[in-house]
Design an enzyme around this catalytic site. Structure first.
Site, PDB file in Angstrom:
ATOM      1  N   GLN A 222     -18.232  -6.162  -0.522  1.00 31.40           N
ATOM      2  CA  GLN A 222     -17.410  -7.031  -1.367  1.00 31.40           C
ATOM      3  C   GLN A 222     -17.069  -8.373  -0.721  1.00 31.40           C
ATOM      4  O   GLN A 222     -16.304  -9.143  -1.272  1.00 31.40           O
ATOM      5  CB  GLN A 222     -16.141  -6.294  -1.816  1.00 31.40           C
ATOM      6  CG  GLN A 222     -15.129  -6.003  -0.731  1.00 31.40           C
ATOM      7  CD  GLN A 222     -14.032  -5.064  -1.232  1.00 31.40           C
ATOM      8  OE1 GLN A 222     -14.257  -3.869  -1.407  1.00 31.40           O
ATOM      9  NE2 GLN A 222     -12.859  -5.600  -1.502  1.00 31.40           N
TER      10      GLN A 222
ATOM     11  N   HIS B  90       0.842  -1.208   0.000  1.00 36.85           N
ATOM     12  CA  HIS B  90       0.000   0.000   0.000  1.00 36.85           C
ATOM     13  C   HIS B  90       0.880   1.261   0.000  1.00 36.85           C
ATOM     14  O   HIS B  90       0.575   2.244  -0.668  1.00 36.85           O
ATOM     15  CB  HIS B  90      -0.865   0.058   1.264  1.00 36.85           C
ATOM     16  CG  HIS B  90      -1.829  -1.079   1.410  1.00 36.85           C
ATOM     17  ND1 HIS B  90      -1.739  -2.012   2.415  1.00 36.85           N
ATOM     18  CD2 HIS B  90      -2.920  -1.418   0.682  1.00 36.85           C
ATOM     19  CE1 HIS B  90      -2.731  -2.877   2.309  1.00 36.85           C
ATOM     20  NE2 HIS B  90      -3.462  -2.548   1.267  1.00 36.85           N
TER      21      HIS B  90
HETATM   22  O1  PAF Z   1      -8.082  -3.683  -2.904  1.00 35.91           O
HETATM   23  C1  PAF Z   1      -8.721  -3.319  -1.899  1.00 35.91           C
HETATM   24  O2  PAF Z   1      -8.170  -3.132  -0.818  1.00 35.91           O
HETATM   25  C2  PAF Z   1     -10.227  -3.093  -2.019  1.00 35.91           C
HETATM   26  O3  PAF Z   1     -10.810  -4.003  -2.878  1.00 35.91           O
HETATM   27  C3  PAF Z   1     -10.591  -1.643  -2.395  1.00 35.91           C
HETATM   28  C4  PAF Z   1     -10.078  -1.283  -3.784  1.00 35.91           C
HETATM   29  C5  PAF Z   1     -10.010  -0.669  -1.383  1.00 35.91           C
HETATM   30  C6  PAF Z   1     -12.113  -1.491  -2.403  1.00 35.91           C
HETATM   31  O4  PAF Z   1     -12.664  -1.795  -1.168  1.00 35.91           O
END
Ligand code: PAF
Length: 290
Positions: A61, A37
């Site tokens: 999700q 990140h």
């Molecule tokens: O990759 C992730 O951490 C997630 O899928 C995102 C893009 C932040 C969406 O919740």
């Protein structure tokens, strides 16, 4: 570093920055930050004047049997890491701020979401694209940076932005790996000692495919078999190993743009990884143990 929690404040800050002539970069995350990140943050900082990082574990999700409840959360640590890396604004909304009402309308991701991860995780990409669309409307960035480790997600976000005319650039940054090849993922935190060793089968399998391709093999089925032989290691339950193009279609012959995508379960933990054959695993960013 500014700390914001409401969409209204977030949008106002971003608009004020842009009114002052500053460009805004954005890195959306679900927290449990790691070097992968933070390299997205570096990318955003290279491209834009101000960088926003969001932390939001998006319930839309996750499937009913998935790890939403136990997904690693440590906002204090995330705040410290983001500040140290030079994030200008941390956006940490809660569930009510993001979804004041049960959302009725979702982004339909189309056929690119039906294969690979989408086949195993029904509704996952509708949830991802819905929250990404919301976050992009809230932050209104000039550039949004996503990691290539989540290849299908990155391709879908790029396609959503293009097909639905989002006024921004989607940048896709290379995967970050530990020195032994393991791709960084927040879910690596679930792996015990032996499992961590088993997880190396994913990057080894990708390497095996890459080496076979570099030695002249271009038949996808042969390359797939080569990778699967390595992926079938103790403690590893392979899910898929496919050779695809940027639209996630299986390729007829592997070439430099072909992407080898892989998924496997190590105990209860599902991991994914990929390599672009022409770039190779060696071109990914390697960092010392996290
Ligand atoms: O990759 C992730 O951490 C997630 O899928 C995102 C893009 C932040 C969406 O919740």
């Amino acid at each position: 570093m500014l700390d914001l929690t409401t969409p209204k404040d977030m949008r106002a800050w971003s608009r004020a920055e842009r009114a002052r002539g500053r460009s805004v970069g954005f890195v959306p995350t679900m927290g449990a930050l790691h070097e992968g990140h933070l390299l997205l943050v570096d990318r955003a900082k290279q491209r834009t004047d101000r960088v926003v990082l969001s932390v939001f574990v998006n319930p839309l999700q996750f499937g009913p049997q998935e790890d939403f409840a136990k997904y690693p959360r440590d906002v204090a640590r995330d705040t410290q890491l983001a500040a140290e890396r030079g994030v200008d604004c941390l956006f940490v909304p809660d569930g009510t701020a993001m979804y004041p009402e049960q959302p009725l309308v979702r982004v339909a991701p189309g056929p690119m979401a039906d294969t690979l991860e989408g086949a195993v995780r029904p509704g996952h990409f509708a949830g991802v694209l819905t929250v990404v669309a919301k976050l992009l409307h809230i932050v209104e960035p000039d550039v949004a940076v996503f990691g290539r480790k989540d290849f299908q997600q990155a391709m879908l976000v790029r396609r959503m932005a293009a097909d639905l005319d989002f006024p921004l650039e989607v940048e896709i940054a290379p995967t970050v790996r530990e020195l032994d090849g393991l791709a960084l993922s927040s879910r690596n935190a679930y792996l015990g000692g032996d499992q961590r060793r088993s997880a190396l089968a994913l990057s080894r399998a990708l390497r095996a495919v890459e080496q076979a391709w570099r030695s002249g093999e271009a038949d996808p089925k042969t390359l797939q078999r080569r990778g699967m032989d390595v992926l079938r290691a103790p403690g590893v339950a392979p899910d898929y190993l496919e050779l695809v193009d940027e639209q996630l279609h299986p390729v007829r012959r592997a070439d430099a743009r072909t992407v080898v995508v892989i998924a496997a379960r190590i105990g209860a933990t599902r991991l994914i990884d990929n390599v672009v054959l022409g770039e190779g695993i060696a071109s990914d960013v390697a960092v010392r143990g996290m």
